[in-house]
Design a protein around this motif. Structure first.
Motif, PDB file in Angstrom:
ATOM      1  N   ASP A 176       3.569  25.593  -6.702  1.00  0.00           N
ATOM      2  CA  ASP A 176       3.035  24.327  -7.214  1.00  0.00           C
ATOM      3  C   ASP A 176       3.841  23.128  -6.711  1.00  0.00           C
ATOM      4  OD1 ASP A 176       1.103  25.745  -8.552  1.00  0.00           O
ATOM      5  OD2 ASP A 176       2.103  25.656 -10.509  1.00  0.00           O
ATOM      6  N   VAL A 179       2.784  22.267  -3.197  1.00  0.00           N
ATOM      7  CA  VAL A 179       1.470  21.615  -3.238  1.00  0.00           C
ATOM      8  C   VAL A 179       1.625  20.164  -3.681  1.00  0.00           C
ATOM      9  CG1 VAL A 179      -0.769  21.607  -4.398  1.00  0.00           C
ATOM     10  CG2 VAL A 179       0.222  23.771  -3.595  1.00  0.00           C
ATOM     11  N   ARG A 180       2.451  19.913  -4.682  1.00  0.00           N
ATOM     12  CA  ARG A 180       2.680  18.539  -5.124  1.00  0.00           C
ATOM     13  C   ARG A 180       3.265  17.688  -3.998  1.00  0.00           C
ATOM     14  NH1 ARG A 180       6.281  15.154  -6.123  1.00  0.00           N
ATOM     15  NH2 ARG A 180       7.976  16.598  -5.578  1.00  0.00           N
ATOM     16  N   LEU A 182       3.002  18.203  -0.787  1.00  0.00           N
ATOM     17  CA  LEU A 182       1.985  18.012   0.252  1.00  0.00           C
ATOM     18  C   LEU A 182       1.003  16.905  -0.141  1.00  0.00           C
ATOM     19  CD1 LEU A 182       1.180  21.703   1.229  1.00  0.00           C
ATOM     20  CD2 LEU A 182       2.323  20.003   2.653  1.00  0.00           C
ATOM     21  N   ARG A 183       0.609  16.875  -1.405  1.00  0.00           N
ATOM     22  CA  ARG A 183      -0.308  15.829  -1.852  1.00  0.00           C
ATOM     23  C   ARG A 183       0.349  14.453  -1.747  1.00  0.00           C
ATOM     24  NH1 ARG A 183      -2.269  19.493  -6.863  1.00  0.00           N
ATOM     25  NH2 ARG A 183      -4.109  20.444  -5.880  1.00  0.00           N
ATOM     26  N   ARG A 186       0.355  13.501   1.839  1.00  0.00           N
ATOM     27  CA  ARG A 186      -0.992  13.079   2.256  1.00  0.00           C
ATOM     28  C   ARG A 186      -1.271  11.655   1.808  1.00  0.00           C
ATOM     29  NH1 ARG A 186      -5.916  16.479  -0.084  1.00  0.00           N
ATOM     30  NH2 ARG A 186      -5.078  15.538  -1.986  1.00  0.00           N
ATOM     31  N   GLU A 187      -0.881  11.323   0.592  1.00  0.00           N
ATOM     32  CA  GLU A 187      -1.091   9.959   0.092  1.00  0.00           C
ATOM     33  C   GLU A 187      -0.321   8.937   0.929  1.00  0.00           C
ATOM     34  OE1 GLU A 187      -0.026  10.005  -3.992  1.00  0.00           O
ATOM     35  OE2 GLU A 187      -1.688  11.311  -4.608  1.00  0.00           O
ATOM     36  N   THR A 190      -2.150   8.545   4.253  1.00  0.00           N
ATOM     37  CA  THR A 190      -3.412   7.818   4.082  1.00  0.00           C
ATOM     38  C   THR A 190      -3.145   6.339   3.865  1.00  0.00           C
ATOM     39  OG1 THR A 190      -4.467   9.792   3.140  1.00  0.00           O
ATOM     40  CG2 THR A 190      -5.519   7.670   2.711  1.00  0.00           C
ATOM     41  N   GLN A 201      -4.111  20.076   5.222  1.00  0.00           N
ATOM     42  CA  GLN A 201      -5.267  19.965   4.342  1.00  0.00           C
ATOM     43  C   GLN A 201      -5.822  21.344   3.998  1.00  0.00           C
ATOM     44  OE1 GLN A 201      -6.530  17.112   2.823  1.00  0.00           O
ATOM     45  NE2 GLN A 201      -7.553  18.744   1.669  1.00  0.00           N
ATOM     46  N   LEU A 204      -3.809  22.774   1.261  1.00  0.00           N
ATOM     47  CA  LEU A 204      -4.162  22.188  -0.034  1.00  0.00           C
ATOM     48  C   LEU A 204      -5.502  22.719  -0.524  1.00  0.00           C
ATOM     49  CD1 LEU A 204      -3.057  18.477   0.374  1.00  0.00           C
ATOM     50  CD2 LEU A 204      -1.997  20.247  -1.028  1.00  0.00           C
ATOM     51  N   ASP A 205      -6.456  22.858   0.372  1.00  0.00           N
ATOM     52  CA  ASP A 205      -7.765  23.403  -0.007  1.00  0.00           C
ATOM     53  C   ASP A 205      -7.620  24.819  -0.558  1.00  0.00           C
ATOM     54  OD1 ASP A 205      -8.959  21.062   0.810  1.00  0.00           O
ATOM     55  OD2 ASP A 205      -9.614  21.870   2.756  1.00  0.00           O
ATOM     56  N   ASP A 208      -6.316  24.693  -4.029  1.00  0.00           N
ATOM     57  CA  ASP A 208      -7.290  24.193  -5.004  1.00  0.00           C
ATOM     58  C   ASP A 208      -8.428  25.158  -5.245  1.00  0.00           C
ATOM     59  OD1 ASP A 208      -5.839  21.868  -5.302  1.00  0.00           O
ATOM     60  OD2 ASP A 208      -6.972  20.771  -3.791  1.00  0.00           O
TER      61      ASP A 208
END
Length: 212
Positions: A176, A179-180, A182-183, A186-187, A190, A201, A204-205, A208
């Protein structure tokens, strides 16, 4: 030759295997010879990809990586002392060029050095050299890097452009916190108007996706 790498050795041409066998025999007779032979392996044994789709050897070893790994394994057998092997690894890494350092990192999983070479991984992951970052995230990292360092290694791969297929044990060690991270990465990308790597991505997919 060693039992750990028959599939890699099969990728080498017969004449390359013969030259490598001669070099390995020399190291088994004189462990100190590994320093000279390691440096000259590309010239004397051969260079180039073992996988034509990975010309730079980011995911798959180059011919010279295979040769140098065999030489280090022969040195370990002949030296018979973990401390001596680790000292040789440090010397070759510290004084080697990028390709030689990559070969040291790639060889670590097959050498009985415990966690004594973890600092070499940490050094490699501080660079932006894709050769070193990719090699640092192999099976030795899976076995010996702590969770925090390993997670940062995954992010470093995405940052410098190393495909995540180079990361050993990714599915098993994904958690987890990764994953946090990586998110959050990504932010950041972006917000800066930059693309987020497709394999990041995909990871992450997968995280999820509902459990089957």
């Amino acid at each position: 030759m060693t039992e750990q790498s028959p599939q890699l050795l099969d990728l080498l041409a017969p004449d390359v295997r013969d030259r490598l066998a001669a070099a390995v025999a020399r190291v088994e007779e004189d462990p100190a010879a590994v320093v000279r032979l390691f440096a000259s392996a590309g010239r004397k044994v051969g260079r180039g990809p073992t996988d034509p789709d990975d010309a730079l050897g980011v995911v798959h070893p180059l011919v010279e990586d295979v040769a140098r790994g065999e030489l280090l394994a022969a040195h370990a057998r002949a030296a018979g002392d973990r401390a001596a092997v680790v000292e040789t690894l440090r010397d070759l890494y510290d004084h080697g060029d990028g390709d030689e350092r990559r070969a040291v990192l790639r060889a670590l999983p097959r050498l009985d050095v415990g966690d004594a070479a973890v600092d070499l991984l940490r050094d490699a992951l501080r660079t932006n050299d894709v050769r070193l970052v990719a090699a640092a995230m192999g099976p030795y990292a899976t076995a010996h890097l702590d969770d925090a360092a390993w997670r940062h290694g995954v992010l470093k791969c995405l940052f410098v452009g190393v495909p995540l297929t180079a990361v050993d044990g990714l599915k098993a060690r994904r958690d987890d916190e990764l994953v946090r991270m990586l998110r959050a990465f990504r932010e950041e990308r972006t917000a800066a108007g930059r693309d987020f790597p497709a394999d990041g991505q995909a990871l992450l997919d997968a995280a999820d996706a509902p459990a089957s």
